[in-house]
Design an enzyme around this catalytic site. Sequence first.
Site, PDB file in Angstrom:
ATOM      1  N   TRP A 109     -17.219 -10.708  16.535  1.00 40.66           N
ATOM      2  CA  TRP A 109     -16.730 -12.072  16.357  1.00 40.66           C
ATOM      3  C   TRP A 109     -17.436 -12.644  15.147  1.00 40.66           C
ATOM      4  O   TRP A 109     -18.403 -12.052  14.658  1.00 40.66           O
ATOM      5  CB  TRP A 109     -16.917 -12.903  17.616  1.00 40.66           C
ATOM      6  N   ASP A 128     -22.596  -6.729  17.757  1.00 38.40           N
ATOM      7  CA  ASP A 128     -23.424  -6.337  18.899  1.00 38.40           C
ATOM      8  C   ASP A 128     -24.051  -4.970  18.635  1.00 38.40           C
ATOM      9  O   ASP A 128     -23.444  -4.107  17.989  1.00 38.40           O
ATOM     10  CB  ASP A 128     -22.563  -6.236  20.167  1.00 38.40           C
TER      11      ASP A 128
END
Lengths: 181, 392
Positions: A109, A128
Amino acid sequence: MKKFNADAMGETLLRKLAGGSSRRSILSRLGAALVAAPVFPLLPVSRAEAAKPDRSPETKTYFARTAQTKDDTKCDYWRYCAIDGALCTCCGGGIHSCPPGAEPSPVSWVGTCINPDDGKAYLIAYRDCCGKPACGQCGCDNTDRETQLYMPQLNNDVIWCFGTSSMEYHCSTAVLVGAAS
Amino acid sequence: MSNAARRIFAATSLSCALILSAASAMAAPADTKASVEPEESNTLTIDPPKPTWFFVDGGWDSPGTSIFDGDSGKMKGMVETRRLADMAIDPAGKYYYVAETIWSKGDRGTRQDMVTVYDSSTLNLVTEITMPGRLLIGSRKNNFIVSDDGKTAYVYDFSPTSGVNIVDLTKRKLVSAIELPGCASMMPNPGVGFSALCSDGSLATVAVKGTKANITHGAPFFDATNDPIFDNFAYDRKKKETTFLTYTGQIYTAKMGAVPTVSAPFSLQAAAGVRVGDTKPLDLNWFPGGRQPMALHRPTGQLFVLMHKGEYWSHKEAGTEVWQVDLASQKVVKRFTLKEPMGNIEVSQTDKPLLFMNDEKKNGLILDVATGEEKHKIENAGAGIITVLEPS
């Protein structure tokens, strides 16, 4: 002023990644989704770019007004305006580096954060790091321009460990992608 | 091992041995003299889901969905849900359905995605329905929904292309996996299929016939970028309506159908006589917030919203008050002040409604809506989202 197109940038990044990765199928599927989706939204930076950006304190969010640029192990570090999770800088990693043994997700994101030193907005990819249990250190949840699941690229709750060998979430990095205006 | 440690170890081993031998030596005479019936271990069953029960997901750190009775505050049992699983209740009350993802070697190996079926009386596993994939996110009520007649489940997938798995719950098998670009957050649409919110601010309607799905979009009605609708909205089976709430506090109602119709919105803050919520920075106001920020009491059309004071883009902040909105008159009729901020809220669909709230520290709180009285506080109730039995 150079036109900024975040969607095109995302696609270019993905193509570069796909070229150097053995996990072509998942990345090419995502690339196809980005290109094919008829209503795939423009990122807010592309919309905001139409108007002249105003970076005066009155137009900044609470996070932007109070952010700092010295300590990337704190939740108020300027790049973390839309981060959710454990900071990799507190888990043995760095601002754009995964801790030993963890694997960065090729997709993420994004956030548009203002650097208080120069007052300019930058596009940040919150990638991540995956494949180890949740780090648990320095948990942050900042939500500037964070939206809901029907705009997944601006949602910070999704486990973004796609295309990695394990989908277990370890921590989050904040990679500088480029200037947003 | 040091000498002291050796002595402690030896003493501990000896005392254990003494307790064991004493127990075996005493067992026979005690039983014969007192004629006590020896006990046998067994397992209890549980009633079908009741309207006063709250199903509380443990959250990120604790697997399992605990079932609490709102009247007594006591735990009744647990449905097996692992991290990031989604649970739905069979409208007929016979089963609990869990959409979940596991790997053959813990966090690695072969990925397996399934809808797992549990008997609501024994809470035992009935079967697993395999499917291609699902999104890992957690704290979402509308990524796994069951149709009003209980026959079909829809599971949102994002891998990372956006799609939906359609599952036949009667035959217990996957019907098809369809693509749904740019939309997520589903609601049942009886007789049609389902509807979903989209990034262009529209409501998509997916007409499902067998393995085929036809997607149509209504006109955009909300701003998905600047004033998004919270994913955890509420659907009413009797009225076939969905109630939406946006970050600034706008409330919409959508009537389901082949072409759903969306009402004109009204401001939650204006309904309370407070300034309308705005997206501008430096505008301190009351805003809705939390992970599950609203709950709908369907029989009376009362919406309960977790509210906090702050600036815009604070939509995950826990609520310090609960505002009760009467949807028909568009008025806030009551405000409850909370001692501790709460992140999730749900309401029992009973004549005397109870509110269940929890926070990130897993504390649960049960409030009586009529009196505002704190009925029960439950430690370690769970930090995840809350589910109740909905009227059919």
